[in-house]
Scaffold this motif. Structure first.
Motif, PDB file in Angstrom:
ATOM      1  N   THR A   1       0.898  -1.116   0.225  1.00 57.71           N
ATOM      2  CA  THR A   1       0.044  -0.160   0.077  1.00 57.71           C
ATOM      3  C   THR A   1       0.958   1.089   0.017  1.00 57.71           C
ATOM      4  O   THR A   1       2.193   1.260   0.597  1.00 57.71           O
ATOM      5  N   PRO A   2       0.256   2.515  -0.372  1.00 54.83           N
ATOM      6  CA  PRO A   2       1.354   3.714  -0.220  1.00 54.83           C
ATOM      7  C   PRO A   2       1.959   3.944   0.911  1.00 54.83           C
ATOM      8  O   PRO A   2       2.588   4.721   0.949  1.00 54.83           O
ATOM      9  N   ASP A   3       1.058   3.609   1.967  1.00 51.23           N
ATOM     10  CA  ASP A   3       1.355   4.146   3.355  1.00 51.23           C
ATOM     11  C   ASP A   3       1.890   2.973   4.247  1.00 51.23           C
ATOM     12  O   ASP A   3       1.985   2.989   5.343  1.00 51.23           O
TER      13      ASP A   3
ATOM     14  N   THR B   1       4.208   0.053   6.057  1.00 50.04           N
ATOM     15  CA  THR B   1       5.093   0.310   7.183  1.00 50.04           C
ATOM     16  C   THR B   1       5.849  -1.091   7.331  1.00 50.04           C
ATOM     17  O   THR B   1       5.362  -2.201   6.976  1.00 50.04           O
TER      18      THR B   1
ATOM     19  N   ASP C   1      10.419   0.052  14.115  1.00 46.49           N
ATOM     20  CA  ASP C   1       9.877   0.583  12.789  1.00 46.49           C
ATOM     21  C   ASP C   1      11.109   1.168  12.144  1.00 46.49           C
ATOM     22  O   ASP C   1      11.879   1.718  12.557  1.00 46.49           O
TER      23      ASP C   1
ATOM     24  N   ASP D   1      12.590   2.884   8.080  1.00 50.36           N
ATOM     25  CA  ASP D   1      12.032   3.443   7.032  1.00 50.36           C
ATOM     26  C   ASP D   1      12.037   2.345   5.817  1.00 50.36           C
ATOM     27  O   ASP D   1      12.902   1.649   5.610  1.00 50.36           O
TER      28      ASP D   1
ATOM     29  N   SER E   1      -0.003  -3.883   3.936  1.00 46.86           N
ATOM     30  CA  SER E   1       0.186  -2.476   4.499  1.00 46.86           C
ATOM     31  C   SER E   1       1.112  -2.525   5.530  1.00 46.86           C
ATOM     32  O   SER E   1       1.577  -1.602   6.019  1.00 46.86           O
ATOM     33  N   ARG E   2       1.728  -3.826   5.960  1.00 47.39           N
ATOM     34  CA  ARG E   2       2.716  -3.786   6.855  1.00 47.39           C
ATOM     35  C   ARG E   2       3.207  -4.991   6.937  1.00 47.39           C
ATOM     36  O   ARG E   2       2.635  -6.213   6.708  1.00 47.39           O
TER      37      ARG E   2
END
Length: 108
Positions: free
Chosen positions: A33-35, A37, A44, A46, A101-102
């Protein structure tokens, strides 16, 4: 015994492993997804920097040993030119549209 990539249960995770092993950055980014993580060993990171450093510039490769959570959790041998080979765990959050998404990884 290693599970062949084509036999992984979750389509998004199967495509992720395939993209990593093929060194296909564009395909891997298309699965996220664009966001999206990610975390490595509980911290976490980058996402773009991590995948470039830990996967693509260092020739990362996954050999999946087992899967759980309907294929969204893996235990795998992971190797790259920076760290060599290690036993790792991977966990994926897949959205309704089939994109990731993650993901979280770390030593198993």
């Amino acid at each position: 015994m290693t599970i062949h990539t084509d036999r992984l249960s979750d389509p998004a995770v199967r495509a992720f492993v395939g993209a990593v092993n093929a060194g296909d950055r564009a395909s891997l980014l298309g699965l996220l997804t664009p966001d999206a993580t990610m975390a490595d060993d509980g911290s976490d990171r980058d996402l773009a920097d991590w995948i470039d450093r830990e996967i693509f510039s260092s020739h990362g490769h996954l050999d999946v040993d087992s899967e759980s959570r309907d294929g969204r959790s893996l235990v795998a041998g992971y190797r790259n030119d920076t760290w060599g080979e290690m036993r790792t765990r991977w966990s994926f959050t897949v959205e309704d549209d089939g994109r990731i998404s993650r993901f979280e990884t770390g030593q198993a």
